[in-house]
Enzyme design. Structure first.
Site, mmCIF file in Angstrom:
data_model
loop_
_atom_site.group_PDB
_atom_site.id
_atom_site.type_symbol
_atom_site.label_atom_id
_atom_site.label_comp_id
_atom_site.label_asym_id
_atom_site.label_seq_id
_atom_site.Cartn_x
_atom_site.Cartn_y
_atom_site.Cartn_z
ATOM 1 N N GLY A 1 -4.587 -9.679 -5.044
ATOM 2 C CA GLY A 1 -3.206 -9.634 -5.985
ATOM 3 C C GLY A 1 -3.215 -10.694 -6.845
ATOM 4 O O GLY A 1 -3.296 -11.947 -6.938
ATOM 5 N N GLY A 2 -3.258 -10.194 -8.297
ATOM 6 C CA GLY A 2 -3.135 -11.239 -9.467
ATOM 7 C C GLY A 2 -4.186 -12.180 -9.560
ATOM 8 O O GLY A 2 -4.136 -13.015 -10.332
ATOM 9 N N GLY B 1 1.381 -2.558 -2.473
ATOM 10 C CA GLY B 1 1.725 -1.325 -2.582
ATOM 11 C C GLY B 1 1.341 -0.825 -4.122
ATOM 12 O O GLY B 1 1.109 0.239 -4.493
ATOM 13 N N MET C 1 -2.319 -11.265 1.229
ATOM 14 C CA MET C 1 -1.607 -10.673 -0.031
ATOM 15 C C MET C 1 -0.922 -11.800 -1.052
ATOM 16 O O MET C 1 -0.006 -12.453 -0.477
ATOM 17 C CB MET C 1 -0.765 -9.621 0.469
ATOM 18 C CG MET C 1 -1.399 -8.439 1.023
ATOM 19 S SD MET C 1 -2.879 -7.467 0.258
ATOM 20 C CE MET C 1 -2.029 -6.982 -1.194
ATOM 21 N N HIS D 1 -13.686 -2.923 -2.289
ATOM 22 C CA HIS D 1 -12.347 -2.958 -1.822
ATOM 23 C C HIS D 1 -11.608 -1.505 -2.143
ATOM 24 O O HIS D 1 -11.551 -1.301 -3.266
ATOM 25 C CB HIS D 1 -11.681 -3.996 -2.239
ATOM 26 C CG HIS D 1 -10.301 -4.205 -1.497
ATOM 27 N ND1 HIS D 1 -10.336 -5.017 -0.335
ATOM 28 C CD2 HIS D 1 -8.904 -3.990 -1.716
ATOM 29 C CE1 HIS D 1 -9.160 -5.218 0.074
ATOM 30 N NE2 HIS D 1 -8.169 -4.589 -0.577
ATOM 31 N N GLY E 1 -1.505 -4.805 -10.485
ATOM 32 C CA GLY E 1 -0.936 -5.381 -11.733
ATOM 33 C C GLY E 1 0.207 -6.245 -11.721
ATOM 34 O O GLY E 1 0.897 -6.709 -12.545
ATOM 35 N N SER F 1 -11.467 -3.989 -6.575
ATOM 36 C CA SER F 1 -10.462 -3.104 -5.926
ATOM 37 C C SER F 1 -10.447 -1.902 -6.580
ATOM 38 O O SER F 1 -10.140 -1.483 -7.705
ATOM 39 C CB SER F 1 -9.057 -3.654 -6.152
ATOM 40 O OG SER F 1 -8.326 -2.610 -5.368
ATOM 41 N N HIS G 1 -9.070 -1.408 3.311
ATOM 42 C CA HIS G 1 -7.745 -1.936 3.734
ATOM 43 C C HIS G 1 -6.820 -0.824 3.886
ATOM 44 O O HIS G 1 -6.306 -0.262 3.015
ATOM 45 C CB HIS G 1 -7.353 -2.847 2.268
ATOM 46 C CG HIS G 1 -6.163 -3.724 2.665
ATOM 47 N ND1 HIS G 1 -5.414 -3.930 1.362
ATOM 48 C CD2 HIS G 1 -5.432 -3.868 3.824
ATOM 49 C CE1 HIS G 1 -4.402 -4.527 1.817
ATOM 50 N NE2 HIS G 1 -4.328 -4.411 2.935
ATOM 51 N N MET H 1 -2.974 3.766 1.102
ATOM 52 C CA MET H 1 -1.732 3.527 1.256
ATOM 53 C C MET H 1 -0.908 5.044 1.507
ATOM 54 O O MET H 1 -1.491 5.957 1.025
ATOM 55 C CB MET H 1 -1.135 3.118 -0.192
ATOM 56 C CG MET H 1 -1.618 2.048 -0.939
ATOM 57 S SD MET H 1 -1.004 1.602 -2.356
ATOM 58 C CE MET H 1 -2.011 -0.045 -2.700
#
Length: 218
Positions: A176-177, A142, A137, A33, A145, A8, A66, A37
């Protein structure tokens, strides 16, 4: 199929963006990726088309774009012009999801649909055979981390069942994570593509970190 990795860009060092893209080019990463936003659909603003265009000019990996925006359909044409491979839009942002998915295909791109953590996979029953990928997700979108949401593991299994029962060929991506502890569990649950930001870009050796993610098997 071997595990795919889509680092990402949101976690990259933007003071050295050219160097970061060169690292991605050297690595075994499958895609790059890119999170767009708008500060409306999610409470953050990332980067827009000037950065997308600059990256597209030097990145040798397929672009996995994305959109965390309202009205993502208005960006189909400019995203296709960049040569993006995948345009990923949120289920929650599209009033006419079927129409938008087909417009993405008509523009020459693959179509992905993203689900926020609170959106059940059952909402995709009538579109699953039309999409190329579903992105789950595993944090609230948004910000990078964040802590991994444990319920994602069961959600992946439910999505895998929906894909199998419908005859869909959609891939499953998770964002995510994603790190050393969560990645093996995600792959075991049925994930095809791992999106990883901080874990890759902040690593002492990002190229080796990408390779370690790709070496995971169910």
């Amino acid at each position: 199929m071997a595990t795919m990795v889509s680092p990402s860009l949101l976690a990259a060092d933007f003071t050295n963006l050219h160097g970061e893209i060169e690292m991605i080019n050297r690595s075994e990463a499958d895609w790059l990726h890119m999170d767009i936003m708008d500060g409306v659909f999610v409470p953050n603003i990332s980067f827009g088309f000037p950065v997308l265009e600059a990256v597209a000019g030097i990145c040798q990996k397929p672009l996995d774009v994305h959109f965390m925006t309202v009205h993502p359909e208005v960006y189909i044409e400019p995203t296709a012009k960049l040569g993006a491979m995948m345009m990923n839009i949120h289920y929650e942002a599209c009033t006419h999801l079927h129409r938008t998915v087909h417009a993405i295909h008509q523009a020459g791109m693959k179509a992905g649909v993203t689900l926020n953590p609170s959106t059940p996979v059952s909402m995709l029953e009538d579109i699953i055979c039309d999409v190329d990928m579903v992105l789950l997700m595993s944090v609230n979108p948004g910000f990078g981390g964040q802590r991994f949401i444990e319920g994602t593991i069961g959600k992946i299994r439910r999505l895998r069942e929906l894909i199998a029962s419908s005859g869909s060929h959609a891939l499953i991506e998770v964002d995510g994570g994603v790190q050393s502890e969560t990645a093996p569990r995600l792959v075991s649950a049925g994930v095809d593509i791992l999106v990883s930001g901080s874990y890759v870009f902040k690593a002492p050796d990002p190229v080796a970190t990408i390779l370690s993610l790709k070496s995971l098997h169910p």
